[in-house]
Design a protein around this motif. Structure first.
Motif, PDB file in Angstrom:
ATOM      1  N   ASP A  79       1.276  -1.356  -0.451  1.00 27.60           N
ATOM      2  CA  ASP A  79      -0.049   0.151   0.042  1.00 27.60           C
ATOM      3  C   ASP A  79       0.915   0.813  -0.120  1.00 27.60           C
ATOM      4  O   ASP A  79       1.748   1.719   1.023  1.00 27.60           O
ATOM      5  N   ARG A  80       0.104   2.181  -0.735  1.00 28.69           N
ATOM      6  CA  ARG A  80       1.186   3.352  -0.992  1.00 28.69           C
ATOM      7  C   ARG A  80       0.436   4.631   0.085  1.00 28.69           C
ATOM      8  O   ARG A  80      -0.223   4.408   0.520  1.00 28.69           O
ATOM      9  N   PRO A  81       1.452   5.195   0.576  1.00 32.42           N
ATOM     10  CA  PRO A  81       0.774   5.737   1.353  1.00 32.42           C
ATOM     11  C   PRO A  81      -0.155   7.361   0.861  1.00 32.42           C
ATOM     12  O   PRO A  81       0.354   7.888  -0.426  1.00 32.42           O
ATOM     13  N   ALA A  82      -0.977   7.800   1.372  1.00 29.43           N
ATOM     14  CA  ALA A  82      -2.078   8.729   0.350  1.00 29.43           C
ATOM     15  C   ALA A  82      -1.534  10.013   0.552  1.00 29.43           C
ATOM     16  O   ALA A  82      -1.492  10.808  -0.496  1.00 29.43           O
ATOM     17  N   ASP A  83      -0.346  10.440   0.993  1.00 26.29           N
ATOM     18  CA  ASP A  83       0.385  11.838   0.407  1.00 26.29           C
ATOM     19  C   ASP A  83       1.402  11.369  -0.808  1.00 26.29           C
ATOM     20  O   ASP A  83       2.333  10.836  -0.161  1.00 26.29           O
ATOM     21  N   TRP A  84       1.247  12.474  -1.396  1.00 25.03           N
ATOM     22  CA  TRP A  84       2.364  12.071  -2.355  1.00 25.03           C
ATOM     23  C   TRP A  84       4.251  11.658  -1.723  1.00 25.03           C
ATOM     24  O   TRP A  84       4.545  10.971  -2.700  1.00 25.03           O
ATOM     25  N   ARG A  85       4.144  13.450  -1.192  1.00 22.88           N
ATOM     26  CA  ARG A  85       5.598  13.365  -0.948  1.00 22.88           C
ATOM     27  C   ARG A  85       6.027  12.130   0.075  1.00 22.88           C
ATOM     28  O   ARG A  85       6.640  11.726  -0.388  1.00 22.88           O
ATOM     29  N   ASP A  86       5.604  12.047   0.901  1.00 24.18           N
ATOM     30  CA  ASP A  86       5.325  10.310   1.675  1.00 24.18           C
ATOM     31  C   ASP A  86       5.308   8.990   0.530  1.00 24.18           C
ATOM     32  O   ASP A  86       6.593   8.574   1.059  1.00 24.18           O
ATOM     33  N   ALA A  87       4.743   8.940  -0.116  1.00 22.28           N
ATOM     34  CA  ALA A  87       4.836   7.895  -0.756  1.00 22.28           C
ATOM     35  C   ALA A  87       6.625   7.551  -1.771  1.00 22.28           C
ATOM     36  O   ALA A  87       7.564   7.530  -1.544  1.00 22.28           O
ATOM     37  N   ILE A  88       6.581   8.984  -2.421  1.00 18.35           N
ATOM     38  CA  ILE A  88       7.938   9.291  -3.411  1.00 18.35           C
ATOM     39  C   ILE A  88       9.331   9.214  -1.744  1.00 18.35           C
ATOM     40  O   ILE A  88       9.699   8.544  -3.209  1.00 18.35           O
ATOM     41  N   GLU A  89       8.727   9.907  -1.151  1.00 22.01           N
ATOM     42  CA  GLU A  89      10.087   9.839  -0.459  1.00 22.01           C
ATOM     43  C   GLU A  89      10.569   8.128   0.268  1.00 22.01           C
ATOM     44  O   GLU A  89      11.497   7.651  -0.158  1.00 22.01           O
ATOM     45  N   LEU A  90       9.639   7.673  -0.281  1.00 23.84           N
ATOM     46  CA  LEU A  90       9.440   6.434   0.706  1.00 23.84           C
ATOM     47  C   LEU A  90      10.538   5.876  -0.145  1.00 23.84           C
ATOM     48  O   LEU A  90      11.398   4.749  -0.179  1.00 23.84           O
ATOM     49  N   ALA A  91      10.197   5.284  -1.494  1.00 23.57           N
ATOM     50  CA  ALA A  91      10.514   4.979  -2.568  1.00 23.57           C
ATOM     51  C   ALA A  91      11.678   5.029  -2.655  1.00 23.57           C
ATOM     52  O   ALA A  91      13.019   5.030  -3.600  1.00 23.57           O
ATOM     53  N   ALA A  92      11.844   6.906  -3.062  1.00 23.08           N
ATOM     54  CA  ALA A  92      13.414   7.445  -3.233  1.00 23.08           C
ATOM     55  C   ALA A  92      14.412   7.321  -2.068  1.00 23.08           C
ATOM     56  O   ALA A  92      15.499   7.111  -2.650  1.00 23.08           O
ATOM     57  N   ARG A  93      14.183   7.125  -0.385  1.00 18.35           N
ATOM     58  CA  ARG A  93      14.456   6.449   0.159  1.00 18.35           C
ATOM     59  C   ARG A  93      15.002   4.987   0.516  1.00 18.35           C
ATOM     60  O   ARG A  93      16.298   4.372   0.097  1.00 18.35           O
ATOM     61  N   GLN A  94      14.037   3.971  -0.379  1.00 14.92           N
ATOM     62  CA  GLN A  94      14.321   3.239  -1.135  1.00 14.92           C
ATOM     63  C   GLN A  94      15.441   2.561  -1.962  1.00 14.92           C
ATOM     64  O   GLN A  94      16.476   1.614  -1.765  1.00 14.92           O
TER      65      GLN A  94
END
Length: 320
Positions: free
Chosen positions: A166-181
Motif C-alpha cells: 500500500d502506498r501512503p496517501a500523501d504523495w510526498r510521503d510515497a515518493i520519499e519512501l521509494a526514493a530512500r529505498q
C-alpha cells in the motif's frame, strides 16, 4: 660483503603481514591508513601508499568505501581440476551430484558477493566459477554470458527489498519512501548505480514495481503521464548520480591507497596556495571553516529540494 638494505616500505609491509598472518589483525579489521602509517613509522606519504599498494597486491587487504582498508578473508582454494567421479549408492557419482547442486541462485549470489566486496570490475565468469569451485563452462548452462549475469544480479538485489503493498496517501510521503529505498539499495550495493543505464534501460523485472509506484503516485496527484515519467526519471537519476561516487571512490582508493580524506590532505597545499591569492573569498571562508562531505546528507538535501519543486505541479489529494 653486506646485503643490500631492505627498503623501508618493505619492512613495514613485513610487519603488517606478520600481524595479519598471526591473527593480530583479523579478517575485517581495519589496517593503518596512509596517514597513520606516516605517523607511526615516520615515513613519507609516498612510502605509506606503497605499503598499502603492496598489501593489496598480495591479496591481504582490500578497500571498503566509508571504512578504509581492511584485512581480507582467507581465500578459498580454487579447484584446478575436476575430482574423479566416485560411485554413490544407486549409481550416481559425487561429481554428477556436485554439478546438479549448481543453481542459478548460487551463481547470482556468488557474483553479487564479489561485486559488493570488490567492485563490479572483479566479476567475471571465471571468478564466479572459482568462488563456487566449479568449471567456468558449467556456468553457461544457467546464464548466457556476463551481461546476462549482470541483469540477473540487479534483478536479484532489487527483488530482495520490495516496496510495500500500500502506498501512503500523501504523495510526498510515497515518493520519499521509494526514493530512500532506492538510495538504500545503492548504498548496500555500490556497483549497482553505475551498472544501471538511463539511456539504455535494462529489462529488470523487479525494478518495474518501483517505476510503477512513482508514475502512479505522480499521475494520481495531477501530472499527466509524460510529465510524471519525466519527474520519475529526474528523481531516479538524481539518486543514481550521487550513488555512482560510491563505486568510483572504492576504485580510486584501491588504486591510490588513500581514502577520500587522505587524498584531500594531499591536495591541501595547492588549494591553499590558490585561495591565498584572494580571488575566491567565499571558497576561502569555507576552507577555513571546513566542510564535511556526507553523501547521505547530500542525497536528502537534494531530494527535498526536488520535491519542493514538484509540489506546485501536484494536487494535494489524488485525482478522482
Amino acid at each position: 660483503m653486506s646485503g643490500q638494505a631492505v627498503p623501508r616500505y618493505s619492512q613495514i609491509v613485513a610487519e603488517l603481514r606478520q600481524r595479519i598472518e598471526t591473527g593480530e589483525l583479523a579478517p575485517g579489521d581495519r589496517v593503518p591508513s596512509t596517514r597513520e602509517i606516516t605517523r607511526q613509522w615516520g615515513v613519507a606519504m609516498a612510502t605509506a601508499t606503497k605499503v598499502l599498494t603492496e598489501l593489496r597486491r598480495e591479496g591481504l587487504v582490500r578497500a571498503v568505501p566509508g571504512v578504509g582498508t581492511v584485512v581480507t578473508a582467507p581465500s578459498r582454494p580454487v579447484r584446478t581440476s575436476r575430482p574423479a567421479a566416485t560411485k554413490r549408492p544407486g549409481g550416481a557419482s559425487d561429481a554428477s551430484s556436485h554439478q546438479t547442486a549448481l543453481t542459478l541462485g548460487r551463481i547470482v549470489g556468488a557474483a553479487v558477493t564479489v561485486a559488493d566486496t570488490e567492485g563490479l570490475a572483479a566479476v567475471s565468469m571465471r571468478r564466479v566459477a572459482a568462488e563456487l569451485g566449479v568449471a567456468t563452462m558449467s556456468l553457461y548452462r544457467h546464464v548466457a554470458d556476463k551481461d546476462d549475469l549482470l541483469i540477473r544480479m540487479m534483478d536479484s538485489i532489487m527483488a530482495e527489498d520490495p516496496l510495500p503493498a500500500d502506498r501512503p496517501a500523501d504523495w510526498r510521503d510515497a515518493i520519499e519512501l521509494a526514493a530512500r529505498q532506492l538510495w538504500g539499495l545503492f548504498r548496500r550495493n555500490p556497483w549497482l548505480a553505475p551498472a544501471l543505464s538511463v539511456t539504455r534501460p535494462q529489462m529488470i523485472a523487479s525494478a518495474l514495481p518501483y517505476s510503477e509506484w512513482m508514475l502512479a503516485t505522480l499521475h494520481a496527484h495531477g501530472l499527466d503521464l509524460q510529465s510524471a515519467f519525466t519527474a520519475h526519471l529526474t528523481l531516479f537519476n538524481f539518486a543514481r548520480g550521487i550513488a555512482v561516487n560510491l563505486e568510483a571512490e572504492r576504485e580510486a582508493e584501491a588504486h591510490s591507497g588513500l581514502d577520500s580524506e587522505e587524498w584531500m590532505d594531499t591536495q591541501e597545499p595547492e588549494l591553499l596556495a590558490i585561495l591565498g591569492t584572494g580571488r575566491f573569498p567565499a571558497l576561502s571562508s569555507l576552507a577555513t571553516a571546513g566542510y564535511d562531505l556526507d553523501l547521505d546528507a547530500l542525497f536528502e538535501f537534494g531530494l527535498q529540494r526536488l520535491l519542493d519543486g514538484l509540489a506546485p505541479l501536484l494536487n494535494e489529494s489524488p485525482a478522482g
